[in-house]
Design an enzyme around this catalytic site. Structure first.
Site, short mmCIF file in Angstrom:
data_model
loop_
_atom_site.label_atom_id
_atom_site.label_comp_id
_atom_site.label_asym_id
_atom_site.label_seq_id
_atom_site.Cartn_x
_atom_site.Cartn_y
_atom_site.Cartn_z
N ARG A 291 9.22 -14.66 -7.02
CA ARG A 291 9.96 -15.62 -6.19
C ARG A 291 11.39 -15.78 -6.67
O ARG A 291 12.30 -16.06 -5.87
CB ARG A 291 9.23 -16.96 -6.18
N GLY A 411 5.96 -14.07 3.05
CA GLY A 411 5.52 -13.35 1.86
C GLY A 411 5.60 -14.17 0.59
O GLY A 411 6.39 -15.10 0.47
N GLU A 412 4.74 -13.81 -0.38
CA GLU A 412 4.66 -14.45 -1.70
C GLU A 412 4.46 -15.97 -1.59
O GLU A 412 5.07 -16.75 -2.31
CB GLU A 412 5.89 -14.11 -2.54
N GLY A 413 3.59 -16.35 -0.68
CA GLY A 413 3.31 -17.76 -0.42
C GLY A 413 4.09 -18.24 0.78
O GLY A 413 5.32 -18.28 0.74
#
Length: 592
Positions: A291, A411-413
């Site tokens: 992130r 993406g990525e949460g």
């Protein structure tokens, strides 16, 4: 199971997922407590002098390579990143930037790594996502949790790009809900191997990776429970099948996003990455790194938006004026400039938390991811509008940038999940103090009294004390005082929400959203103020303070402070009941 028992189980599962890490008071948690934890954000961090020269050399090599060999248009058209580009990124050190020199990496800090990703992000989203998937989440788990033997075996070829890495978490029932992994890993009778079964999807690099970090559910010894464990899996293992090597998609077309299955794949126990049953910690830790570089990639793209918008506004004429002479165009360019300044500042400070070895920066990385991805989407839209109809055609990069950027909020949460995460984890500290006070009042005891007294004094102190924001530049003192007052107001609003709603706040996502949005802007404003303060101090030391232009920083703070007041005001003045009624009236309609 009755509703009360089900509710208690949900709370327990949420706490295991969200609150298993250290509970030290970091910057974000400090905001929710009404404190300003200044040493996490001030003074503004800088690349260590010993590494700065090496980073500058690497950036120069990277820029030269990208100028000569990276063609974002062709990558998008062919839906593939050429092997010579991957090899070149390996040669200039991008693919193993933070890996130890012992294993062939550059040994760079996360701050330095973010500068490399920003450079790629300003040119090609497909390539930046590929690098992020390979390095920031793909091999990062190996760098952080691997044994010496594992690192010796895998890293040398991974850092050069001879082999590629991937991070395999997502399944049909597990994405943002990372704890719901269903892939099974059962030990063999002699305990020497694990047999993996299941499918993974939406995995970047799946079809081109030689080493995959795979999350699977393992039985825990001496218990009927299971837990997630991380495994190093290679595609040459019997039973590993690529179901789709390249899933066609709207944007970031150059990335090889794939789907694969494992059918009775026999993985040696030596390939377990990190402690048995601690795969969720491995995943969440790795995602913190991803992130942060996500923020760097978005910052690079934001700088491209600013360049494209200003160039077009200065050259395109309508009604005998350049576009830049129109106030509504000025508004868009100023907004892009202010947001870009803030995104860079937030990325730098968040990366520095990792480099300093601080613990529990999950809220800060979540804030960075949500803030930068939302702002970039707005910036691309603004730049698109400045270009008008011409942006809609494929001979300009904005059409591709628009398609590429949309995945960032997922993406990525997903941003919605991370927004609730920010609010709930942040509110847990003051919430537990209020619970201590309430439990003691309801059931007084000698043991509880001292804890309740400490909790009460802590809440009282935050309620009557405006935090000090210690800037060094006299001209920023007024901004610092205003930020301190807003932190006090934020803490008051959090306290009021906790007292008013108590446990049901866990389900009140619109309340969570306003609290998280206010917290994100408080963090962003702090980063901007810290950066501005450092730049003023640097200019003063070099005798050129008069030449510094900080209009973008000033504008960001003004607009951010106004947004924070609006978010807090809407906690009590909103249209939530009407919103829910409207949604219900349509959700309850039978399909036509």
């Amino acid at each position: 199971m009755n509703k009360v028992e089900a509710r208690q189980k949900e709370i327990q599962q949420a706490e295991e997922l969200l609150f298993a890490g250290p509970q030290a008071l970091g910057f974000a948690k400090g905001l929710f407590q009404g404190h300003f934890v200044s040493d996490w954000v001030m003074p503004y961090p800088r690349i260590p002098a010993a590494q700065e020269a090496e980073l500058n050399k690497s950036l120069a090599e990277l820029r030269q390579f990208l100028d000569q060999h990276l063609d974002p248009v062709e990558i998008d058209r062919q839906a593939d990143i050429p092997r010579e580009v991957i090899d070149g990124l390996g040669r200039v050190g991008v693919l193993g930037a933070t890996a130890s020199v012992e294993y062939g990496g550059r040994g760079f800090t996360q701050m330095a790594n973010c500068k490399l990703l920003e450079e790629i992000g300003c040119r090609c989203a497909s390539t930046s996502v590929f690098v992020n998937a390979h390095h920031s989440i793909g091999i990062r788990a190996l760098v952080l949790f691997g044994t010496h033997q594992q690192k010796q075996r895998w890293l040398p070829k991974l850092v050069t790009g001879e082999q590629l890495g991937a991070f395999a978490l997502t399944e049909r029932e597990a994405g943002s809900d990372a704890a719901n992994v269903q892939m099974q890993a059962r030990p063999t009778q002699d305990g020497s191997h694990f047999i993996l079964n299941g499918e993974k999807r939406y995995i970047t690099n799946a079809g081109i990776a030689q080493v995959l970090t795979v999350m699977a559910r393992t039985p825990m010894p001496g218990s009927d429970k299971t837990a997630i464990t991380a495994f190093l899996v290679t595609p040459d293992m019997p039973g590993f099948t690529i179901l789709e090597a390249r899933m066609p998609k709207m944007g970031i077309r150059g990335t090889a996003t794939g789907r694969f299955s494992l059918r009775d794949v026999k993985v040696p126990k030596e390939n377990i990455l990190g402690p048995m049953g601690k795969g969720l910690k491995v995943a969440l830790t790795v995602l913190d790194f991803g992130r942060t570089t996500f923020g760097a990639c978005c910052t690079g793209a934001a700088k491209t938006c600013l360049r494209l918008a200003t160039e077009h506004a200065n050259t395109r004429k309508q009604f005998n004026k350049t576009l830049g002479e129109f106030d509504l165009v000025k508004k868009k360019i100023a907004r892009i400039a202010a947001g870009t300044y803030a995104m860079e500042a937030m990325t730098t400070i968040t990366a520095s938390l990792i480099d300093r070895g601080l613990e529990d920066y999950m809220i800060e990385t979540a804030m960075l991811k949500v803030f930068t991805t939302e702002r970039l989407w707005e910036m691309i839209n603004d730049a698109f509008q400045i270009y008008g109809g011409s942006a809609y055609f494929v001979d300009l990069p904005l059409e591709r940038m628009l398609r590429d950027a949309r995945i960032n909020q997922i993406g990525e949460g997903s941003n919605e999940v991370l927004t609730s995460f920010i609010a709930l984890v942040g509110m847990r500290g003051p919430g537990m103090e209020f619970k201590e006070i309430y439990d003691t009042v309801m059931k007084p005891s000698r043991d509880r009294m001292s804890k309740a007294w400490a909790a009460g004094m802590n809440r009282l102190g935050a309620a009557i004390r405006v935090p000090d924001v210690p800037v060094r530049s006299e001209q920023l003192r007024a901004n610092a005082r205003q930020l301190g007052r807003l932190i006090w107001r934020f803490n008051f609003a959090v306290n009021r929400a906790l007292i008013t709603y108590r446990e049901p706040i866990l389900d009140m996502q619109l309340v969570q959203e306003r609290i998280a949005d206010a917290a994100m802007d408080l963090f962003a404003s702090t980063c901007v103020l810290s950066r501005w303060d450092a730049e003023l101090q640097f200019a003063r030391r070099n005798g050129d303070s008069a030449s510094a232009d900080h209009s973008a920083a000033d504008l960001f703070l003004r607009q951010s402070f106004r947004r924070i007041r609006r978010f807090l005001g809407e906690l009590t003045d909103n249209d939530d009941n009407s919103l829910f009624a409207t949604a219900k009236s349509f959700l309850d309609k039978p399909p036509s």
